[in-house]
Design an enzyme around this catalytic site. Structure first.
Site, PDB file in Angstrom:
ATOM      1  N   SER A  88      42.160  10.778  39.114  1.00 11.98           N
ATOM      2  CA  SER A  88      42.020  10.875  37.663  1.00 11.98           C
ATOM      3  C   SER A  88      40.797  10.102  37.196  1.00 11.98           C
ATOM      4  O   SER A  88      40.171   9.372  37.962  1.00 11.98           O
ATOM      5  CB  SER A  88      43.281  10.343  36.963  1.00 11.98           C
ATOM      6  OG  SER A  88      43.298   8.927  37.013  1.00 11.98           O
ATOM      7  N   LYS A 130      43.204  -0.243  38.891  1.00 12.46           N
ATOM      8  CA  LYS A 130      42.667  -0.668  37.596  1.00 12.46           C
ATOM      9  C   LYS A 130      41.803  -1.912  37.827  1.00 12.46           C
ATOM     10  O   LYS A 130      41.688  -2.420  38.928  1.00 12.46           O
ATOM     11  CB  LYS A 130      43.796  -1.017  36.610  1.00 12.46           C
ATOM     12  CG  LYS A 130      44.829   0.078  36.379  1.00 12.46           C
ATOM     13  CD  LYS A 130      44.284   1.255  35.596  1.00 12.46           C
ATOM     14  CE  LYS A 130      45.363   2.319  35.390  1.00 12.46           C
ATOM     15  NZ  LYS A 130      44.815   3.533  34.752  1.00 12.46           N
ATOM     16  N   SER A 188      43.186   5.630  29.645  1.00 10.30           N
ATOM     17  CA  SER A 188      43.822   4.922  30.751  1.00 10.30           C
ATOM     18  C   SER A 188      45.191   4.403  30.345  1.00 10.30           C
ATOM     19  O   SER A 188      45.337   3.706  29.337  1.00 10.30           O
ATOM     20  CB  SER A 188      42.941   3.738  31.203  1.00 10.30           C
ATOM     21  OG  SER A 188      43.614   2.944  32.149  1.00 10.30           O
TER      22      SER A 188
END
Length: 302
Positions: free
Chosen positions: A107, A164, A267
């Protein structure tokens, strides 16, 4: 967000390593010895028989002895394959469990740092040595630092791996108001850059170079996205966070970390589902080793 190359691969690899290792060891110390004993006994009987035939004037077949020895000493197929694969499986197991593990980015939540399709390597020992499968830390080496790009088990579903950036370490007061980060009262600085055009959605995003208390990296913002956090979950430690119309303020509990994607308005991260406990850490992402759609992506990243 994304899973490792094969779900439960660590468990599968562990089982294969144990099974092939047991077979290899058993053959080395037990089964091969029994084959040699059986061969020696059969050859002794053969030699005795041949000696008697030779005494009677019958000509001996010398190839027969070699065939008997070869047949009795040959490893069964299942032992042969196990012994051949064991060193390879063991090497992969050690490399993947304690050194480096590959992942694929599915993604765009880490754009512009990581693109969809990037195949990355994760350093498994930067934050300590952990036992495979159960992910329990046994040797302390280092701790995640602000600005690190980290892979971890998603707190809401530990079967799924997320990636992340660390923006808050234990004890930090993290504020994100009007799309600007403040850590412990110190505002991160932002340098405007050329707008970023996404490959998949052909959408322009505003791009900035964010200086996160000394760590610089690029982030994206979208003007049409709200500044507040929409529908945050009821996660453990939710009482440490205050949400309002300008964003939020969170104090990171001990032993936990606050994570955010570089594509800030695209996100799902700690703003929505909370903190990442230390036991969920997988490792530090540090290198793009392949992107089949763009080989120029290969290299290290910040």
């Amino acid at each position: 967000m994304f899973q490792s190359l094969l779900t439960n691969f660590a468990l599968i690899l562990l089982i294969l390593t144990v099974v092939t290792g047991v077979i290899w060891t058993l053959d080395l110390f037990v089964l091969s010895k029994k084959r040699r004993e059986a061969a020696e006994k059969a050859l002794a009987e053969y030699d005795q028989r041949e000696a008697k035939l030779a005494a009677d004037g019958v000509r001996m077949d010398t190839n027969k002895r070699e065939e008997i020895a070869s047949s009795l000493l040959r490893q069964p197929v299942w032992i042969e394959y196990s012994g051949s694969f064991f060193p390879v499986i063991l090497l992969v197991f050690v490399l993947r469990s304690f050194l480096f593990e590959p992942f694929k980015i599915p993604s765009g939540s880490m754009l512009p740092t990581l693109f969809v399709g990037d195949l990355i390597l994760v350093n498994k020992f930067t934050y300590g040595i952990r036992l495979p499968v159960i992910n329990k830390k046994v040797i302390e080496i280092g701790q995640p630092q602000r600005g690190d790009v980290m892979v971890f088990k998603y707190p809401m579903d530990p079967q799924v791996d997320y990636i992340k950036r660390v923006v808050g370490v234990p004890g930090d007061k993290v504020e994100y108001k009007n799309k600007r980060l403040t850590i412990n009262g110190k505002l991160a600085s932002y340098e405007p850059l050329q707008d970023f055009l996404g490959d998949n959605n052909l959408e322009y995003s505003r791009q900035f170079r964010e200086n996160l208390l000394g760590v610089q990296h690029h982030i994206l913002n979208n003007d049409d996205s709200p500044v507040w956090v929409e529908k945050p979950m009821k996660f453990p430690g939710r009482e440490n966070c205050v949400y309002d119309n300008e964003g939020f303020t969170c104090t990171v509990p001990q032993g936990q970390y606050f994570m955010m994607g570089d594509n800030r308005d695209r996100s799902a991260d700690s703003r929505y589902w909370g903190f990442v406990p230390d036991e969920n850490i997988v490792g530090k992402a540090f290198f793009i080793w392949m992107n089949l759609g763009n080989i120029r992506r290969i290299g290290s990243f910040q």
